[in-house]
Scaffold this active site. Structure first.
Site, short mmCIF file in Angstrom:
data_model
loop_
_atom_site.label_atom_id
_atom_site.label_comp_id
_atom_site.label_asym_id
_atom_site.label_seq_id
_atom_site.Cartn_x
_atom_site.Cartn_y
_atom_site.Cartn_z
N ARG A 81 0.84 -1.20 0.00
CA ARG A 81 0.00 0.00 0.00
C ARG A 81 0.88 1.25 0.00
NH1 ARG A 81 -1.37 1.82 4.54
NH2 ARG A 81 -2.11 -0.11 5.50
N TYR A 127 -16.92 16.37 -15.83
CA TYR A 127 -17.12 14.92 -15.95
C TYR A 127 -18.14 14.50 -14.89
CZ TYR A 127 -16.17 9.96 -15.32
OH TYR A 127 -16.31 8.61 -15.19
N ASP A 168 -7.71 18.21 -15.09
CA ASP A 168 -8.00 16.83 -15.47
C ASP A 168 -7.61 16.71 -16.95
OD1 ASP A 168 -9.13 14.47 -16.42
OD2 ASP A 168 -10.89 14.61 -15.12
N LYS A 198 -8.29 5.59 -19.52
CA LYS A 198 -8.61 6.09 -20.87
C LYS A 198 -7.38 6.02 -21.78
CE LYS A 198 -12.40 6.75 -18.58
NZ LYS A 198 -12.77 8.03 -18.00
C1 LIG Z 1 -13.27 8.48 -16.74
C2 LIG Z 1 -12.93 9.83 -16.27
C3 LIG Z 1 -12.69 10.08 -14.93
C4 LIG Z 1 -12.84 9.02 -13.84
O1 LIG Z 1 -11.91 8.00 -13.97
P1 LIG Z 1 -12.19 6.45 -13.58
O2 LIG Z 1 -10.92 5.79 -13.96
O3 LIG Z 1 -13.38 6.00 -14.36
O4 LIG Z 1 -12.45 6.42 -12.12
C5 LIG Z 1 -12.35 11.38 -14.57
N1 LIG Z 1 -12.26 12.36 -15.48
C6 LIG Z 1 -12.52 12.16 -16.78
C7 LIG Z 1 -12.40 13.29 -17.74
C8 LIG Z 1 -12.85 10.88 -17.23
O5 LIG Z 1 -13.11 10.69 -18.52
#
Ligand SMILES: *Cc1c(COP(=O)(O)O)cnc(C)c1O
Length: 381
Positions: free
Chosen positions: A50, A103, A175, A200
């Protein structure tokens, strides 16, 4: 030898050949704990997974290098990264500014969880830095930026918002999931923290869920590492390894995502059933100039609206064959979805609600001809 080319960093940063065996691929250190050479005699500082794990450390170093930050931290999901960040920087009585079209998961975390713990927030149109400045309060601890936004592909000027944040002592959080560090490096533009859903583009193969934070300031990095270990939502060794493996091809994948998106956009723009195409690469997009300045390409995410309303939007999603009907984005395979009923259903009835005639596509790296043909047949009236 030192190197700084993006593609070289993606393949080598944090990924020296394994000291024990010379293994070229970083081994998956699938272990929870580490033998100590006498009490407190840690090898390489590793004590418990962890707190630290060599496979995760390789990913953390690689992502930090790609974003041009001083420290990276890897989490079990993008939302775990966001939660850890927000609980590190905000306490009851503090205030956050979030994008007017955040998001959906970020909006849910802030409005349904953090608010209960006494953190106030405002959702603001970030394409207007003056509107953002007007909503900043003495208690504002962060301006949270997405650019391009999900699913409306709006563009925010990172450098301008950095000035607004820093003038009042707030952090600028970006982000960067949609652009990936290959197309946009927010820290260079003044961001303090970069957030990723590595699920992603960084992972890129729709086979792993993960998140990451990269910071520009080592002291904030220390505080985040404390909270990462304390809260414990870390990336597991195998997930970290899959993400590292995906990152090696990020540059070539992004080039193809961008090229395929351009082909698809050209087709959608002239299609009679489509009333609007949302893509920052289009000269008439309101954020095109800013996007051209802060991004080196416009990415693989495209949204479009249907003249036939919600019914037509749902029909296109149902009929698509090469585009798979699924949530998520950024993988090698093309995906299609209806944000109003799927990814953004949690914003229904709120100020962040998305139009119901909207379809979002994540343009993959298949043959562009097949993608264009698939949309053409799906759009037939
Ligand atoms: C998918 C996504 C998230 C969240 O991420 P997870 O891996 O699904 O928890 C946050 N911001 C954006 C822009 C995303 O596309």
């Amino acid at each position: 030898m030192t190197y700084e080319g993006f593609e070289t960093l993606a393949i080598h940063a944090g990924q020296e050949a394994d000291a024990a065996t010379g293994a070229v691929a970083v081994p998956i250190y699938q272990t929870s704990t580490y033998r100590q050479d006498g009490v407190g005699g840690l090898r390489g500082g590793y004590e418990y997974t962890r707190t630290g794990n060599p496979t995760r450390a390789a990913l953390e170093e690689c992502v930090a290098a790609l974003e041009g930050g001083v420290r990276g931290l890897a989490f079990a999901s993008g939302m775990a990264a966001e939660d850890t960040l927000l609980r590190t920087i905000a306490k009851p009585g503090d205030h956050l500014i979030i994008p007017g079209d955040a998001y959906g998961g970020t909006f849910r975390l802030v409005s349904k969880v953090l608010e209960r713990w006494g953190v106030a927030w405002d959702a603001v149109d970030l394409s207007d830095p003056d509107a953002v400045r007007a909503r900043v309060r003495p208690e504002t601890v962060a301006i949270w930026v997405e650019t391009p936004t999900n699913p409306l592909l709006n563009i925010a000027d990172i450098a301008a918002l950095g000035e607004v944040a820093h003038a009042s002592g707030a952090l600028l959080v970006v982000d960067n999931t949609f652009a990936s560090p290959y197309l946009q490096r927010p820290i260079r533009l003044g961001a303090d923290v970069v957030v990723h859903s590595t699920t992603k583009y960084l992972g890129g193969h729709s086979d792993v869920v993960g998140g990451a934070l990269v910071v520009a300031d080592p002291e904030l990095g220390e505080r985040l590492a404390f909270h990462q270990n304390t809260m414990g939502a870390v990336a597991g060794p195998f997930d970290a390894w899959l993400t590292l493996r995906g990152i090696k091809t990020l540059a070539v994948r992004m080039d193809r995502h961008c090229a395929n998106a351009e082909r698809v956009v050209a087709e959608l723009e002239r299609h009679p059933e489509v009333s609007a195409v949302l893509y920052p690469g289009m000269p008439e997009h309101p954020g095109h100039k800013t996007a051209s300045e802060q991004m080196s390409g416009f990415g693989g995410m495209v949204s479009f609206r249907l003249r036939g309303g919600e019914e037509a939007a749902l029909r296109v999603c149902d009929r698509a064959r090469v585009f798979t009907l699924a949530e998520s984005l950024g993988g090698v395979e093309s995906l299609i979805e209806h944000p109003g009923r799927m990814t953004h259903a949690s914003t229904a009835g709120s100020a962040l609600e998305v139009p119901n005639d909207l379809v979002r596509i994540s343009v993959g790296i298949e043959s562009a001809d097949d993608l264009v043909e698939d949309l053409r047949q799906a759009l037939e009236p």
